[in-house]
Scaffold this active site. Structure first.
Site, PDB file in Angstrom:
ATOM      1  N   LYS A 202      -5.781 -10.067   7.155  1.00 43.79           N
ATOM      2  CA  LYS A 202      -4.864  -8.940   7.011  1.00 43.79           C
ATOM      3  C   LYS A 202      -4.613  -8.291   8.372  1.00 43.79           C
ATOM      4  O   LYS A 202      -5.539  -8.127   9.179  1.00 43.79           O
ATOM      5  CB  LYS A 202      -5.461  -7.932   6.029  1.00 43.79           C
ATOM      6  CG  LYS A 202      -4.535  -6.797   5.648  1.00 43.79           C
ATOM      7  CD  LYS A 202      -5.147  -5.945   4.538  1.00 43.79           C
ATOM      8  CE  LYS A 202      -4.264  -4.767   4.167  1.00 43.79           C
ATOM      9  NZ  LYS A 202      -4.811  -3.974   3.052  1.00 43.79           N
TER      10      LYS A 202
ATOM     11  N   SER B  51      -1.378  -2.408   0.042  1.00 43.79           N
ATOM     12  CA  SER B  51      -0.977  -2.774   1.387  1.00 43.79           C
ATOM     13  C   SER B  51      -1.298  -4.223   1.768  1.00 43.79           C
ATOM     14  O   SER B  51      -0.889  -4.697   2.821  1.00 43.79           O
ATOM     15  CB  SER B  51      -1.665  -1.842   2.393  1.00 43.79           C
ATOM     16  OG  SER B  51      -3.079  -1.991   2.340  1.00 43.79           O
TER      17      SER B  51
ATOM     18  N   SER C  41      -5.138  -1.495  -2.865  1.00 40.56           N
ATOM     19  CA  SER C  41      -4.365  -2.324  -1.943  1.00 40.56           C
ATOM     20  C   SER C  41      -4.630  -3.819  -2.044  1.00 40.56           C
ATOM     21  O   SER C  41      -3.895  -4.611  -1.449  1.00 40.56           O
ATOM     22  CB  SER C  41      -4.614  -1.872  -0.496  1.00 40.56           C
ATOM     23  OG  SER C  41      -4.027  -0.620  -0.263  1.00 40.56           O
TER      24      SER C  41
END
Length: 477
Positions: free
Chosen positions: A81, A156, A180
């Site tokens: 990520k 996210s 997320s």
């Protein structure tokens, strides 16, 4: 015909052991897919040269006579990520302010993944500083659901979930502060696990200070999720209380599951109504578990404005805690709004909000003390349209819309309990609808065992289809 991108992480590991393929062939194949058109906006940065070097090194090791002692997922491709600093690889944090940042160090999770022999193909797309439940940054294309390109991959960890759902990598690393990992898993039709607080180390300086954030896996199967969790939990947590770890989460998927008491909690802690098709997916999950012999009972999830408002204060404070020098005007409107709000709170008000959230989280756990597992909708609606939640003109309204969309996800962050989103429902348009299961602190083994049984009863692997160059159209069975 099965292609390399169709193979799960564990299937790739087995193919390596049998000499049927190797990391170099697999990495080249997946890089070619990404390079041929990252149509879901999964990657902000592709680190092709580094991945090929790592693959060549892994191949040399696998060719040795003695392979004993190698990590279970050695040589399997993955992605990191873009909120995690990665030495020598552009790490944008989803922000134009960091468009060209190349860190000189690795965050702890990157080191853990490298120790496991995983090969990162690059950095997956995130919203600016991870501060939104959609993934539409200025530094790259929006992350989209592989099942309908008009739909957002949520956030996210939107890029990570899109990469897995589009068969660009078999597994990807995410992080979860308010849902997320699980919200994107729901939008992209994959499995997303938010582990127990403290189970996955964040390193000596990686905790958020409030106990909300944790790193976790995204995968297409429950067993890949479990094997990835095994890889992520090889280091003991630092600076936090951590739950006991089982010997193998992968083996927990095949362990007998005792007869459980399971609560179906329809509704939303945010007070937002749950879409009927989303609610139906949760009900199907409950009926399926009852059919497997478990004691399932209904218990409505009442709105909890105290928890919701207190959690907003905590999340706002986290976004506002970045002290690096930059022009506020260069930030996205929602980030500017959150940072501005954070400056309105006194330290006493923040402490009070933390106390309220802890008390409400404790109350929720006591309300469900007689349940081994709690079923809830992962989010309140099917995947939203790209741009639907974004509201640059009125970021306060955007925050309210995001709170309504995420619904119950904050509960697991507040309690510290593990929660997993499974693609158990599908809308009339063929869109994935995640269903969330939550268990007690440190009971990932139980959660994964139940999830594996649901995967067998309500399989979803056929839903991915052939995603070589374009998404399956909405409505595909």
């Amino acid at each position: 015909m099965t292609e390399l991108h169709d193979l799960t992480a564990l299937q790739l590991a087995t193919a390596y052991q049998r000499g049927e393929t190797g990391p170099t062939e697999v990495v080249d194949h997946l890089l070619a897919r990404i390079g041929g058109g990252d149509w879901v906006g999964a990657f902000t940065t592709v680190s092709a040269d580094r991945a090929r070097v790592a693959a060549a090194g892994a191949e040399r090791v696998l060719r040795t006579a003695d392979r004993t002692g190698l990590p279970r997922l050695f040589g399997v491709p993955t992605a990191v990520k873009d909120l995690e600093a990665t030495e020598g690889v552009r790490t944008t944090l989803g922000s134009a302010l960091f468009r060209d940042w190349i860190p000189g160090h690795n965050d702890e999770i990157v080191e853990v993944m490298a120790d496991a022999g995983l090969i990162s193909l690059g950095k997956t797309t995130v919203p600016e500083f991870g501060a939104a439940c959609y993934t539409e940054p200025e530094v790259s294309a929006p992350a989209r659901s592989p099942f309908d390109l008009t739909r957002s991959a949520a956030g996210s960890s939107g890029g990570a979930a899109a990469a897995v759902g589009a068969l660009l990598v078999p597994i990807a690393q995410g992080s979860d502060t308010a849902g997320s990992v699980r919200s994107p898993a729901s939008a992209c039709g994959v499995v997303g696990l938010k582990p127990s607080r403290g189970l996955v180390t964040a390193g000596p300086a990686g905790n958020d200070g409030m106990g909300l954030s944790v790193r976790g896996p995204l995968a297409r199967t429950v067993r890949d999720t479990a094997a990835f969790l095994d890889a992520l939990t090889t280091r003991t947590g630092v600076g936090t209380v951590y739950p006991p770890r089982v010997d193998s989460y992968e083996r927990a998927c095949d362990a007998p599951v005792p007869r459980l008491r399971i609560a179906l909690a329809q509704g939303s802690v945010s007070g937002s109504p749950v879409d009927p098709e989303v609610a139906a997916a949760a009900e199907l999950t409950a009926r399926t578990l009852a059919g497997l012999g478990h004691d399932v009972f209904a218990r409505d999830q009442a709105p909890d404005p105290e928890l919701t408002e207190g959690f907003q204060v905590m999340f706002t404070a986290l976004v506002g805690s970045r002290t690096m020098a930059f022009e506020e005007s260069s930030l996205r409107p929602i980030v500017r709004h959150l940072r501005s709000r954070s400056q309105e709170f006194t330290s006493g008000e923040l402490a009070a909000a933390i106390g309220v959230v802890q008390a409400r989280a404790r109350a929720w756990s006591l309300d469900h003390a007689n349940a081994d597992v709690v079923i809830t909708p992962t989010v309140t609606t099917p995947p939203t349209l790209v741009g639907q939640l974004r509201n640059d003109a009125d970021p306060a309204a955007e925050l309210a819309a995001m709170t309504a969309f995420t619904g119950n996800t904050v509960l697991a962050n507040a309690t510290g309990f593990p929660a997993i989103s499974l693609p158990l429902g599908w809308s009339s348009q063929g869109l994935p609808l995640g269903v969330s299961l939550t268990a007690g602190w440190g009971r990932e083994d139980l959660l994964l065992g139940v999830s594996a049984a649901l995967e067998e009863a309500l399989p979803w692997a056929h839903r991915y289809g052939d995603r070589s160059t374009a998404p399956a159209p909405a409505g595909r069975p």
